[in-house]
Design an enzyme around this catalytic site. Structure first.
Site, PDB file in Angstrom:
ATOM      1  CD  GLU A  59      -2.571  -2.018   2.471  1.00  0.00           C
ATOM      2  OE1 GLU A  59      -2.458  -0.672   3.646  1.00  0.00           O
ATOM      3  OE2 GLU A  59      -2.724  -2.687   2.848  1.00  0.00           O
ATOM      4  CG  HIS A  63      -2.135   1.230  13.906  1.00  0.00           C
ATOM      5  ND1 HIS A  63      -3.226   1.333  14.957  1.00  0.00           N
ATOM      6  CD2 HIS A  63      -1.758   2.015  12.905  1.00  0.00           C
ATOM      7  CE1 HIS A  63      -4.085   1.868  13.905  1.00  0.00           C
ATOM      8  NE2 HIS A  63      -3.336   1.781  12.946  1.00  0.00           N
ATOM      9  CB  ALA A  73       4.293  -5.410  12.172  1.00  0.00           C
ATOM     10  CG  ASP A  74       0.702  -3.709  15.375  1.00  0.00           C
ATOM     11  OD1 ASP A  74       0.328  -3.489  16.272  1.00  0.00           O
ATOM     12  OD2 ASP A  74       0.973  -2.698  14.568  1.00  0.00           O
ATOM     13  CB  SER A 117      -7.049  -6.496  -0.672  1.00  0.00           C
ATOM     14  OG  SER A 117      -7.926  -4.861  -1.738  1.00  0.00           O
ATOM     15  CD  GLU A 118      -3.835  -4.454   5.172  1.00  0.00           C
ATOM     16  OE1 GLU A 118      -5.524  -5.101   4.806  1.00  0.00           O
ATOM     17  OE2 GLU A 118      -3.511  -3.323   5.251  1.00  0.00           O
TER      18      GLU A 118
END
Lengths: 327, 323
Positions: A35, A133, A88-89, A63-64
């Site tokens: 992203e 986060h 990373a979260d 859209s991970e």
């Protein structure tokens, strides 16, 4: 014969950007996906890459699951995707791919050959980003067999471990502490410079106490060690750099000499990587060893940076723990 | 069988489809007989009744095209070139299969045939399909990926994410929804509003709903979709309406599935239906019997081979993934 090693002072962010650029020049199979990567990415790491590699810097929708799933598909097709997860979260949003699919893929399918897939993300408690986060993700990920989890603590390690990950042919998660992005240090500019995955660095040699710390915690531990050394306490500081696979022989060899261990970790204490370090030391048959963990308590990050600071390891909490194991 | 691109289903292609459908059916019948005798068949999911929808779409593919198969039925795999023998060995976790007991029949893997493997938790397939499609596009190749899915995977949000990517980047991916009326013990209509699996995608990507038990209708729709994908036209969703004539999984007795409903739907069994159509098209009964005999031979050989083989052990395979 002398070998010239050119080094340059870089921030962690610059070291990663520099390495990505050189690796993309070296191999047209290397892709950067994620992203906002067309601009600079989540934290500035992908700046100016799109201009040079418009076909290989792939700006994705938010859209991970599809990002990581398509990266797996690309890796199976022979590409080397370097995926940036925005934070990373958010790896918890792709835990199925990250833990159920990617590390197990080659075994379940009995697929031979490499599976090069590098997943990077910025991480860490950084002045009030809130509980979704700011988390340190290595405890969640280090439990997964088949996954390599890297937590670089210096610009040099960011460059050398990223390059080793890109060329290593294994699924790797690089957890990049935001504070290390801003740290400055020398980076070997040799286009083949690599730091071996799974090998610790002994930052300081000493013989009275072993300090183990990685990522940003390495910097706090270094400051604490300098203070203690000034007081005449000999501290050995080990930065594992890779938390999975951990360089157990370096850690155990050190603790066998010092018989005192302090592990520093930004994550909450229960189920931490530090817990695994202490357990391995306890099982190693080293005789009596005194251990302490300096971690965040089992708490949820508040948005308030002032309140959060009270939860995190500090130079003072590290020196206090070292004095406690020496007492 | 090597498929060739064609404007209509050629007699050779029709016979090949019938052969794969028959092999898939006989393979499932052997599995059912074993379950009847109380023999365990872990992870077995019968494809009985869905053969047309499994096999006909693969007829439009080239050897280098990719498929992502479902857990239900082995017709997709057989049509792509995986032998019934390998599938039987994988089912029994024996040496001689594709994964030596490490993934069983859920993870049959023949990348040389475009069978790239399968995820364990339904849904990752959509991201994978987008990835295979993106790989084709980046290489400037016209390889197509055919991604089959059922009610379970199709209800996951990842399908939207992948369709969006495939449309955005015009990736050569065809999604084939297998609507068989049931998702384990749940009726499709309890899970999807219309109860079509593809309604949500209408207006977003080309969607075609077909009689999933009609070989020619399935083939025509998927062939058009594959050609669209190959020529840069992006993704399509083809939904085939079919019916699960057998229980969901090896330990299921399908007591929740009304017997009269199953009997009624059995009249629409795609195998006798396609056989009748082939005769109508002028096929010779003797030719079809030869196809059936070959299928019987392949299935029988597959199971004798699997029965005779020994169980895979850790010694048969290097520890591929470093702990």
């Amino acid at each position: 014969m002398t070998i010239d090693v050119a080094t340059a002072q870089m921030t962690g962010r610059q070291a990663l950007n520099h390495t990505l650029r050189l690796e993309m020049r070296r191999s047209d199979q290397v892709l950067v996906m994620g992203e906002t990567v067309r601009h600079v990415g989540a934290a500035g790491v992908t700046a100016d890459l799109f201009g040079e590699f418009p076909d290989r810097v792939i700006e994705t929708p938010v859209s991970e699951n599809a990002i990581i799933g398509s990266a797996l598909g690309l890796a199976l097709e022979g590409f080397v995707p370097v995926v940036e997860i925005y934070c990373a979260d958010f790896m918890l949003a792709i835990a199925n791919e990250l833990i159920n699919d990617i590390p197990k893929w080659r075994q379940q399918q009995r697929r031979s050959g490499p599976l090069p897939l590098v997943i990077r993300a910025c991480m860490g408690a950084t002045a009030g980003l809130g509980p979704e986060h700011s988390q340190s993700m290595e405890p969640y990920l280090h439990h997964a067999p088949g996954l390599t989890v890297i937590t670089p603590g210096t610009p040099s390690d960011m460059a050398g471990l990223l390059r080793a990950s890109i060329r290593g042919g294994e699924p790797v998660v690089l957890l990049e502490h935001r504070k290390v992005y801003d740290a400055t240090g020398p980076v070997d500019t040799d286009p083949d410079f690599m730091v071996p995955i799974g090998r610790a660095e002994t930052v300081l040699d000493g013989d009275r106490v072993t300090l183990v710390a990685w990522g940003w915690m390495r910097h706090l531990a270094e400051q604490a060690a300098e203070q203690l050394i000034g007081e005449g306490i000999s501290v050995e500081l080990i930065d594992p750099r890779t938390v999975r696979p951990m360089d157990w022989s370096t850690v155990l060899e050190s603790v066998a000499r010092t018989r005192r261990l302090v592990v520093v970790e930004e994550a909450p204490v229960t189920g931490s990587v530090a817990a695994e370090v202490v357990a391995r030391v306890a099982e190693a048959g080293l005789g009596e060893v005194t251990c302490r963990r300096v971690t965040m308590p089992d708490a949820i990050h508040p948005y308030s940076a002032t309140m959060e600071a009270e939860l995190l390891p500090t130079v003072a909490s590290i020196t206090t723990a070292v004095r406690a194991v020496l007492a | 069988v090597t498929w060739e691109t064609k404007l209509t289903l050629t007699p050779i292609a029709r016979r090949a489809i019938y052969g794969h459908m028959m092999t898939s059916r006989l393979f499932d019948e052997e599995c059912a007989a074993r379950l009847q005798r109380g023999e365990p068949l872990p992870h077995y999911h019968s494809g009985v009744g869905q053969e047309a929808l499994m096999v006909a779409p693969v007829a439009s593919l080239r050897p280098e095209d990719r498929i992502i198969y479902t857990h239900r039925g082995y017709g997709h795999l057989m049509a792509k070139g995986v032998s019934p023998r390998e599938i039987a060995h994988d089912l029994l976790m024996k040496v001689g299969g594709t994964n030596l007991g490490l993934g069983g029949v859920m993870h049959v893997h023949r990348p040389d045939l475009g069978v790239m493997g399968r995820e364990g938790v339904f849904g990752t397939r959509f991201g994978l399909a987008a990835g295979f499609g993106l790989a084709s596009k980046l290489r400037g190749e016209d390889t197509v990926t055919l991604c089959f899915y059922g009610e379970a995977a199709g209800a996951r949000g990842l399908l939207y994410e992948a369709l969006n990517m495939c449309k955005l980047w015009r990736l050569p991916v065809v999604f084939v929804a297998e609507n068989n009326g049931w998702s384990f013990t749940s009726r499709t209509e309890w899970l999807y509003p219309s109860p079509r699996m593809s309604d949500a995608w209408k207006g977003f990507v080309p969607v075609q709903v077909v009689d999933g038990n009609d070989v020619e209708e399935v083939w025509a729709a998927t062939d058009e979709a594959v050609e669209r994908a190959r020529s840069g036209g992006g993704p399509t969703v083809v939904e085939g309406m079919t019916y699960r004539l057998a229980p969901h999984i090896w330990f299921d007795d399908a007591g929740y599935q009304p017997a009269e409903e199953v009997e009624r739907r059995r009249k629409d069994d795609p195998l006798p239906r396609f056989r009748g159509r082939l005769l109508e098209l002028g096929e010779d009964t003797a030719d079809l019997e030869r196809v059936e005999a070959a299928a019987r031979h392949d299935v029988s050989e597959a199971w004798s081979s699997a029965d005779a083989a020994r169980l895979a052990t850790w010694d048969d395979t290097p520890w591929l993934v470093k702990a």
